[in-house]
Scaffold this active site. Structure first.
Site, mmCIF file in Angstrom:
data_model
loop_
_atom_site.group_PDB
_atom_site.id
_atom_site.type_symbol
_atom_site.label_atom_id
_atom_site.label_comp_id
_atom_site.label_asym_id
_atom_site.label_seq_id
_atom_site.Cartn_x
_atom_site.Cartn_y
_atom_site.Cartn_z
ATOM 1 N N VAL A 40 0.837 -1.209 0.000
ATOM 2 C CA VAL A 40 0.000 0.000 0.000
ATOM 3 C C VAL A 40 0.873 1.262 0.000
ATOM 4 O O VAL A 40 0.704 2.152 -0.838
ATOM 5 C CB VAL A 40 -0.955 0.020 1.219
ATOM 6 C CG1 VAL A 40 -1.834 1.262 1.171
ATOM 7 C CG2 VAL A 40 -1.825 -1.231 1.245
ATOM 8 N N GLN A 41 1.850 1.326 0.928
ATOM 9 C CA GLN A 41 2.744 2.495 0.955
ATOM 10 C C GLN A 41 3.723 2.459 -0.218
ATOM 11 O O GLN A 41 4.055 3.501 -0.771
ATOM 12 C CB GLN A 41 3.556 2.519 2.255
ATOM 13 C CG GLN A 41 2.892 3.247 3.394
ATOM 14 C CD GLN A 41 2.579 4.698 3.112
ATOM 15 O OE1 GLN A 41 3.429 5.477 2.683
ATOM 16 N NE2 GLN A 41 1.352 5.074 3.349
ATOM 17 N N GLN A 103 8.667 -7.556 7.361
ATOM 18 C CA GLN A 103 9.995 -6.974 7.622
ATOM 19 C C GLN A 103 10.844 -7.886 8.498
ATOM 20 O O GLN A 103 12.057 -7.978 8.334
ATOM 21 C CB GLN A 103 9.851 -5.614 8.308
ATOM 22 C CG GLN A 103 9.312 -4.539 7.371
ATOM 23 C CD GLN A 103 9.207 -3.171 8.026
ATOM 24 O OE1 GLN A 103 9.813 -2.913 9.061
ATOM 25 N NE2 GLN A 103 8.437 -2.293 7.429
ATOM 26 N N HIS A 124 7.467 3.460 9.590
ATOM 27 C CA HIS A 124 6.818 3.133 10.851
ATOM 28 C C HIS A 124 7.931 2.861 11.858
ATOM 29 O O HIS A 124 8.941 2.244 11.508
ATOM 30 C CB HIS A 124 5.978 1.862 10.650
ATOM 31 C CG HIS A 124 4.872 1.688 11.643
ATOM 32 N ND1 HIS A 124 4.600 2.594 12.630
ATOM 33 C CD2 HIS A 124 3.958 0.708 11.805
ATOM 34 C CE1 HIS A 124 3.562 2.185 13.332
ATOM 35 N NE2 HIS A 124 3.158 1.027 12.857
HETATM 36 N N1 LIG Z 1 -0.796 1.185 4.799
HETATM 37 C C1 LIG Z 1 -0.412 2.447 4.832
HETATM 38 O O1 LIG Z 1 -0.950 3.267 4.113
HETATM 39 C C2 LIG Z 1 0.694 2.906 5.753
HETATM 40 C C3 LIG Z 1 0.679 4.218 6.213
HETATM 41 C C4 LIG Z 1 1.778 4.692 6.916
HETATM 42 C C5 LIG Z 1 2.838 3.814 7.176
HETATM 43 N N2 LIG Z 1 2.795 2.516 6.765
HETATM 44 C C6 LIG Z 1 3.951 1.635 6.999
HETATM 45 O O2 LIG Z 1 4.544 1.327 5.746
HETATM 46 C C7 LIG Z 1 5.084 0.015 5.773
HETATM 47 C C8 LIG Z 1 4.452 -0.790 4.658
HETATM 48 O O3 LIG Z 1 3.069 -0.922 4.948
HETATM 49 P P1 LIG Z 1 1.969 -1.357 3.885
HETATM 50 O O4 LIG Z 1 0.651 -1.138 4.493
HETATM 51 O O5 LIG Z 1 2.301 -0.796 2.565
HETATM 52 O O6 LIG Z 1 2.243 -2.919 3.922
HETATM 53 P P2 LIG Z 1 1.471 -4.029 3.155
HETATM 54 O O7 LIG Z 1 0.559 -3.488 2.141
HETATM 55 O O8 LIG Z 1 0.958 -4.998 4.135
HETATM 56 O O9 LIG Z 1 2.797 -4.581 2.432
HETATM 57 C C9 LIG Z 1 2.792 -5.686 1.835
HETATM 58 C C10 LIG Z 1 4.134 -5.778 1.107
HETATM 59 O O10 LIG Z 1 5.007 -6.599 1.885
HETATM 60 C C11 LIG Z 1 5.317 -7.756 1.103
HETATM 61 N N3 LIG Z 1 5.535 -8.878 2.018
HETATM 62 C C12 LIG Z 1 4.794 -9.224 3.107
HETATM 63 N N4 LIG Z 1 5.347 -10.297 3.714
HETATM 64 C C13 LIG Z 1 6.463 -10.605 3.012
HETATM 65 C C14 LIG Z 1 7.462 -11.603 3.136
HETATM 66 N N5 LIG Z 1 7.439 -12.484 4.132
HETATM 67 N N6 LIG Z 1 8.464 -11.624 2.215
HETATM 68 C C15 LIG Z 1 8.517 -10.725 1.220
HETATM 69 N N7 LIG Z 1 7.587 -9.754 1.038
HETATM 70 C C16 LIG Z 1 6.583 -9.708 1.922
HETATM 71 C C17 LIG Z 1 4.110 -7.921 0.197
HETATM 72 O O11 LIG Z 1 4.385 -8.746 -0.875
HETATM 73 P P3 LIG Z 1 3.204 -9.736 -1.360
HETATM 74 O O12 LIG Z 1 2.103 -8.867 -1.920
HETATM 75 O O13 LIG Z 1 3.885 -10.564 -2.370
HETATM 76 O O14 LIG Z 1 2.738 -10.498 -0.139
HETATM 77 C C18 LIG Z 1 3.895 -6.441 -0.203
HETATM 78 O O15 LIG Z 1 4.864 -6.021 -1.127
HETATM 79 C C19 LIG Z 1 4.775 -0.540 7.161
HETATM 80 O O16 LIG Z 1 5.884 -0.289 7.985
HETATM 81 C C20 LIG Z 1 3.594 0.279 7.597
HETATM 82 O O17 LIG Z 1 3.465 0.354 8.992
HETATM 83 C C21 LIG Z 1 1.737 2.051 6.042
#
Ligand SMILES: NC(=O)c1ccc[n+]([C@@H]2O[C@H](COP(=O)([O-])OP(=O)(O)OC[C@H]3O[C@@H](n4cnc5c(N)ncnc54)[C@H](OP(=O)(O)O)[C@@H]3O)[C@@H](O)[C@H]2O)c1
Length: 348
Positions: A40-41, A103, A124
């Site tokens: 998502v990010q 992570q 984060h």
């Molecule tokens: N969501 C937000 O808008 C938001 C806002 C502010 C800060 N953050 C921070 O930004 C960071 C990313 O968050 P997000 O929400 O973007 O995360 P997310 O959507 O849950 O990220 C998923 C990503 O991680 C990969 N992934 C998950 N498990 C994995 C593994 N075991 N090995 C390799 N790749 C793996 C996924 O690949 P696959 O698709 O192949 O599983 C995908 O690329 C976090 O630290 C979060 O706290 C997020």
């Protein structure tokens, strides 16, 4: 650094005026930014940085829907879309944007590629703050920084495309090169922030976990459900209960709060509504205050982090989450909502 007054307290913030995009590009001109993770990010930050002229590559595992999304967004496999390991090797700035649980499992590979002088970037404070639980301990000879946009990656991108932006917090955990702060601010401006306010990794994660479990998501969902259930129990129809609980909030009142604050929203409602809201506000505040105390405590002890690590590390975590979301979606309240949304005048 601008000194700005926030409700009587002065805080230092960085704005685009004093740190314009040109300065950000100059600061990062010799860096290759590797955005690791396209969830998502990842897409929001990577696309905004690319469109702003930074040198960006994406690292994503495959086969994966996230890889396909990256291709659909215009990233070229083998050029600027690589395996996680290849991107880690090429990148001088590692934007670690996997899910917080992801992570932990990928950390040993990341660590291997964190050679002297590279920058490790988080959105984060989770991984670093709860290091005893995550095992994420950076080598001493790299910079460790944080830029956390205050909103979803989807909003970050949408607002960027609309010529707006989301504000972000930033923090420095480790400054090996002496340039960590400039890099954090440059990247913050690069991902599309309007202004950046300083925090620490710990404060960021404590406030973020409290906020999403509290008012922003958990408490909001709970309070809406409680009122809907009450109205239904007292014989009101689903549509009336939904309209008086959710629709009026999301279609009208919260937009007035966003525009000009709570008093402005109150002032634009009937005097009957204002009298009642003013009388009941403190009662609700005091009723939930103990729950907030419990929540913050659970965040500070690391219990919330542990629960999130344990559940989101399971192989079927997505299916389990989807199942719980399905239950909400299929409940009478949110089914009534789907019908109400269809009947909005603009949707007719
Ligand atoms: N969501 C937000 O808008 C938001 C806002 C502010 C800060 N953050 C921070 O930004 C960071 C990313 O968050 P997000 O929400 O973007 O995360 P997310 O959507 O849950 O990220 C998923 C990503 O991680 C990969 N992934 C998950 N498990 C994995 C593994 N075991 N090995 C390799 N790749 C793996 C996924 O690949 P696959 O698709 O192949 O599983 C995908 O690329 C976090 O630290 C979060 O706290 C997020």
């Amino acid at each position: 650094m601008a000194q700005l007054n926030f409700g009587g307290l002065t805080e230092e913030v960085v704005t685009r005026e004093e740190f314009p995009l040109e300065k950000a590009l100059e600061t990062m001109k010799n860096e290759t930014i590797a955005v690791i993770g396209y969830g998502v990010q990842g897409p929001g930050q990577a696309l905004n940085l690319k469109d702003n002229g930074f040198n960006v590559i994406v690292g994503q595992r495959q086969p994966s829907a996230s890889w396909d999304k990256a291709v659909a967004d215009g990233w070229k496999p083998g050029k600027d879309l690589l395996s996680i390991e290849a991107a880690l090797e090429k990148g001088t700035v590692i934007q670690f944007l996997l899910s917080d649980a992801g992570q932990i499992s990928v950390w040993p590979t990341v660590k291997k590629h964190l050679t002297e002088g590279k920058t490790l970037y988080f959105s984060h404070g989770f991984g670093i703050t709860y290091k005893e639980r995550t095992g994420i301990i950076a080598p001493h000879n790299v910079d460790v920084i944080l830029v956390a946009p205050k909103g979803s990656g989807t909003s970050l991108r949408r607002k960027f495309l609309a010529g707006q932006g989301l504000n972000s917090s930033y923090a420095i955990h480790q400054d090996y090169t002496g340039k960590a702060k400039d890099k954090a601010v440059a990247l913050g401006i690069g991902v599309g922030s309007g202004y950046l306010f300083e925090t620490t990794f710990k404060k960021e994660v404590y406030s973020d976990l409290t906020g999403e479990r509290g008012t922003l998501m958990g408490a909001l969902a709970g309070i809406l459900e409680a009122q809907y259930d009450l109205l239904r129990k007292k014989g009101h129809s689903p549509s009336e209960s939904f309209n008086e609980t959710v629709e009026e909030l999301t279609e009208s009142l919260i937009l007035l709060v966003a525009e000009n604050g709570m008093d402005w929203m109150f002032a634009n409602c009937s005097t009957t509504a204002q009298r009642g809201a003013l009388d009941w506000k403190n009662k609700f505040r005091d009723a939930v205050a103990p729950v907030f105390d419990e929540l913050y405590e659970s965040v500070a002890t690391g219990e919330e982090a542990q629960r999130s690590i344990d559940t989101n590390s399971k192989d079927d975590y997505r299916e389990k989450l989807d199942e719980e979301l399905r239950e909400i979606r299929e409940s009478e309240m949110w089914q009534a909502g789907a019908q109400v949304r269809k009947l909005r005048p603009q949707n007719k």
